[in-house]
Design a protein around this motif. Structure first.
Motif, PDB file in Angstrom:
ATOM      1  N   ARG A   2      -0.173  71.252  37.862  1.00  0.00           N
ATOM      2  CA  ARG A   2       0.034  70.037  38.099  1.00  0.00           C
ATOM      3  C   ARG A   2       1.323  69.778  38.853  1.00  0.00           C
ATOM      4  N   ALA A   3       1.143  68.920  39.710  1.00  0.00           N
ATOM      5  CA  ALA A   3       2.337  68.585  40.616  1.00  0.00           C
ATOM      6  C   ALA A   3       3.319  67.487  39.719  1.00  0.00           C
ATOM      7  N   SER A   4       4.545  67.711  39.762  1.00  0.00           N
ATOM      8  CA  SER A   4       5.463  66.818  39.036  1.00  0.00           C
ATOM      9  C   SER A   4       5.642  65.399  39.573  1.00  0.00           C
ATOM     10  N   GLY A   5       5.603  64.483  38.512  1.00  0.00           N
ATOM     11  CA  GLY A   5       5.394  63.134  38.767  1.00  0.00           C
ATOM     12  C   GLY A   5       6.475  62.415  38.974  1.00  0.00           C
ATOM     13  N   VAL A   6       7.693  63.272  39.030  1.00  0.00           N
ATOM     14  CA  VAL A   6       9.218  62.530  39.053  1.00  0.00           C
ATOM     15  C   VAL A   6       9.358  61.897  40.451  1.00  0.00           C
ATOM     16  N   PRO A   7       8.782  62.333  41.634  1.00  0.00           N
ATOM     17  CA  PRO A   7       9.049  61.652  42.862  1.00  0.00           C
ATOM     18  C   PRO A   7       8.197  60.350  42.687  1.00  0.00           C
ATOM     19  N   PHE A   8       7.028  60.228  42.195  1.00  0.00           N
ATOM     20  CA  PHE A   8       6.359  58.909  42.049  1.00  0.00           C
ATOM     21  C   PHE A   8       7.168  57.873  41.180  1.00  0.00           C
ATOM     22  N   LEU A   9       8.013  58.512  40.187  1.00  0.00           N
ATOM     23  CA  LEU A   9       8.274  57.686  39.191  1.00  0.00           C
ATOM     24  C   LEU A   9       9.954  57.046  39.746  1.00  0.00           C
ATOM     25  N   THR A  10      10.211  57.894  40.702  1.00  0.00           N
ATOM     26  CA  THR A  10      11.871  57.547  41.117  1.00  0.00           C
ATOM     27  C   THR A  10      11.906  56.037  41.836  1.00  0.00           C
ATOM     28  N   PRO A  11      10.979  55.479  42.554  1.00  0.00           N
ATOM     29  CA  PRO A  11      11.207  54.372  42.950  1.00  0.00           C
ATOM     30  C   PRO A  11      11.341  53.163  41.847  1.00  0.00           C
ATOM     31  N   MET A  12      10.251  53.231  41.034  1.00  0.00           N
ATOM     32  CA  MET A  12      10.366  52.560  39.956  1.00  0.00           C
ATOM     33  C   MET A  12      11.598  52.666  39.151  1.00  0.00           C
ATOM     34  N   LEU A  13      12.213  53.779  38.656  1.00  0.00           N
ATOM     35  CA  LEU A  13      13.336  54.061  37.797  1.00  0.00           C
ATOM     36  C   LEU A  13      14.474  53.527  38.621  1.00  0.00           C
ATOM     37  N   THR A  14      14.366  53.553  39.877  1.00  0.00           N
ATOM     38  CA  THR A  14      15.631  53.060  40.561  1.00  0.00           C
ATOM     39  C   THR A  14      15.612  51.486  40.544  1.00  0.00           C
ATOM     40  N   LEU A  15      14.429  51.129  40.628  1.00  0.00           N
ATOM     41  CA  LEU A  15      14.736  49.461  40.677  1.00  0.00           C
ATOM     42  C   LEU A  15      15.090  49.087  39.315  1.00  0.00           C
ATOM     43  N   SER A  16      14.437  49.667  38.318  1.00  0.00           N
ATOM     44  CA  SER A  16      14.712  49.577  36.894  1.00  0.00           C
ATOM     45  C   SER A  16      16.205  49.546  36.537  1.00  0.00           C
ATOM     46  N   VAL A  17      17.010  50.503  37.124  1.00  0.00           N
ATOM     47  CA  VAL A  17      18.173  50.517  36.929  1.00  0.00           C
ATOM     48  C   VAL A  17      19.105  49.725  37.617  1.00  0.00           C
ATOM     49  N   LEU A  18      18.744  49.291  38.914  1.00  0.00           N
ATOM     50  CA  LEU A  18      19.692  48.532  39.770  1.00  0.00           C
ATOM     51  C   LEU A  18      19.124  47.021  39.348  1.00  0.00           C
ATOM     52  N   PHE A  19      18.226  46.513  39.048  1.00  0.00           N
ATOM     53  CA  PHE A  19      17.945  45.260  38.938  1.00  0.00           C
ATOM     54  C   PHE A  19      17.633  44.823  37.365  1.00  0.00           C
ATOM     55  N   PHE A  20      17.753  45.743  36.361  1.00  0.00           N
ATOM     56  CA  PHE A  20      17.625  45.267  35.089  1.00  0.00           C
ATOM     57  C   PHE A  20      18.520  46.235  33.959  1.00  0.00           C
ATOM     58  N   ALA A  22      21.396  47.948  34.836  1.00  0.00           N
ATOM     59  CA  ALA A  22      22.865  47.629  35.401  1.00  0.00           C
ATOM     60  C   ALA A  22      23.265  46.194  35.158  1.00  0.00           C
ATOM     61  N   PRO A  23      22.591  45.112  35.469  1.00  0.00           N
ATOM     62  CA  PRO A  23      22.994  43.715  35.171  1.00  0.00           C
ATOM     63  C   PRO A  23      22.866  43.524  33.754  1.00  0.00           C
ATOM     64  N   LEU A  24      22.243  44.089  32.997  1.00  0.00           N
ATOM     65  CA  LEU A  24      22.203  44.024  31.559  1.00  0.00           C
ATOM     66  C   LEU A  24      23.565  44.576  30.885  1.00  0.00           C
ATOM     67  N   ALA A  25      23.737  45.801  31.455  1.00  0.00           N
ATOM     68  CA  ALA A  25      25.196  46.246  31.076  1.00  0.00           C
ATOM     69  C   ALA A  25      26.383  45.476  31.388  1.00  0.00           C
ATOM     70  N   MET A  26      26.094  44.873  32.729  1.00  0.00           N
ATOM     71  CA  MET A  26      27.467  43.938  32.949  1.00  0.00           C
ATOM     72  C   MET A  26      27.303  42.813  32.047  1.00  0.00           C
ATOM     73  N   LEU A  27      26.267  42.373  31.729  1.00  0.00           N
ATOM     74  CA  LEU A  27      26.423  41.128  30.975  1.00  0.00           C
ATOM     75  C   LEU A  27      26.847  41.339  29.534  1.00  0.00           C
ATOM     76  N   VAL A  28      26.575  42.407  29.263  1.00  0.00           N
ATOM     77  CA  VAL A  28      27.124  42.844  27.789  1.00  0.00           C
ATOM     78  C   VAL A  28      28.721  42.879  27.776  1.00  0.00           C
TER      79      VAL A  28
END
Length: 275
Positions: A2-20, A22-28
């Motif tokens: 089976r092909a790795s699913g990482v390329p398909f998860l990368t956009p979601m993981l990137t958005l989660s880090v940038l918009f959830f 990272a802001p949460l870490a800044m808030l804390v």
């Protein structure tokens, strides 16, 4: 292979880090900022003020009252759906989804009319002689609970409908043949089967109610202060961003603890067998 699913998860993981994340870490991080650098004074100022603690308690009480309200209304609606034919089921689904298709601001301002002195609630109570004159439920906790119950009702009804849709209607008939009455069937058969869906709905309702700034501010008014309004006051009026960040972190942690407790309860072995 089976092909790795990482390329398909990368956009979601990137958005989660940038918009959830990272802001949460800044808030804390910002909640520990003081005049001299790192400090716990913001948390000490919040937890040391009895008024702030009362606001936190009021926020949780509002969430619990709304959960009770949607439960008392959601179970009969779901049972009506379960016992109805296809056409009635379509009507119930349509009426359930209408609030979710309407802006929260629109629904909140509609409740201003409903809860006002000339609204249908006041007119009904006056017509039946329960009051001597027009009354207003605006800027009261009761009025806020009524509004939040209607707004968040689909969050409980839809999981219940999804759960009951998998059950045959003959289940109740079988219990009735065995000698169980309607209330016994509800308490000993149906509610245990609906409990996982109820717990899932409670998580959504509690999270939505405790963070609903618009409805709390408009319906509750200045006399009923809850955590989102307290955060807004520190940010928009007093411009004390570190204290506002600390209040937000406290709300996040306490609400998260309640939600995790409900989630772990829903994963209990006995409840998981009903899911």
């Amino acid at each position: 292979m089976r092909a790795s699913g990482v390329p398909f998860l990368t956009p979601m993981l990137t958005l989660s880090v940038l918009f959830f994340a990272a802001p949460l870490a800044m808030l804390v991080g910002y909640s520990f900022v003081g005049e001299t650098g790192f400090t716990l004074d913001n948390y000490a100022r919040f937890l040391g003020d009895p008024f702030n603690f009362r606001v936190l308690v009021n926020t949780f009480r509002l969430g619990i009252q709304t959960v009770l309200g949607v439960t008392l209304l959601g179970i009969p609606i779901a049972l009506l759906y379960w016992h109805s034919g296809p056409r009635v089921r379509q009507v119930i689904i349509f009426l359930t989804l209408i609030p979710m298709l309407t802006s929260n601001v629109v629904r909140t301002f509609a409740w201003i009319v409903i809860l006002g002195r000339q609204g249908p609630i006041s007119e009904t109570l006056l017509a039946f002689g329960f009051t001597d004159g027009p009354i207003s439920l605006m800027f009261t906790e009761l009025g806020l609970v009524l509004a939040m119950t209607q707004i968040d009702l689909p969050l409980v009804v839809l999981p219940l409908i999804a759960m009951l849709s998998r059950l045959p209607t003959s289940l109740g008939e079988a219990a009735e043949v065995s000698g169980a009455g309607p209330w016994r069937i509800l308490i000993t058969v149906l509610i245990p089967l609906m409990l996982p869906a109820l717990l899932a709905g409670w998580v959504l309702v509690f999270a939505s109610t405790s963070a609903s700034f618009v409805t709390q501010a408009v319906i509750g008014g200045a006399r009923n202060v809850y955590m989102p309004q307290l955060i807004y006051r520190e940010v928009g009026t007093l411009f004390d961003w570190p204290l506002a960040a600390a209040i937000a972190v406290v709300l996040l942690l306490t609400s998260g603890a309640v939600l995790l407790a409900i989630t772990f309860l829903s994963r209990h072995r006995r409840l998981a067998n009903h899911a």
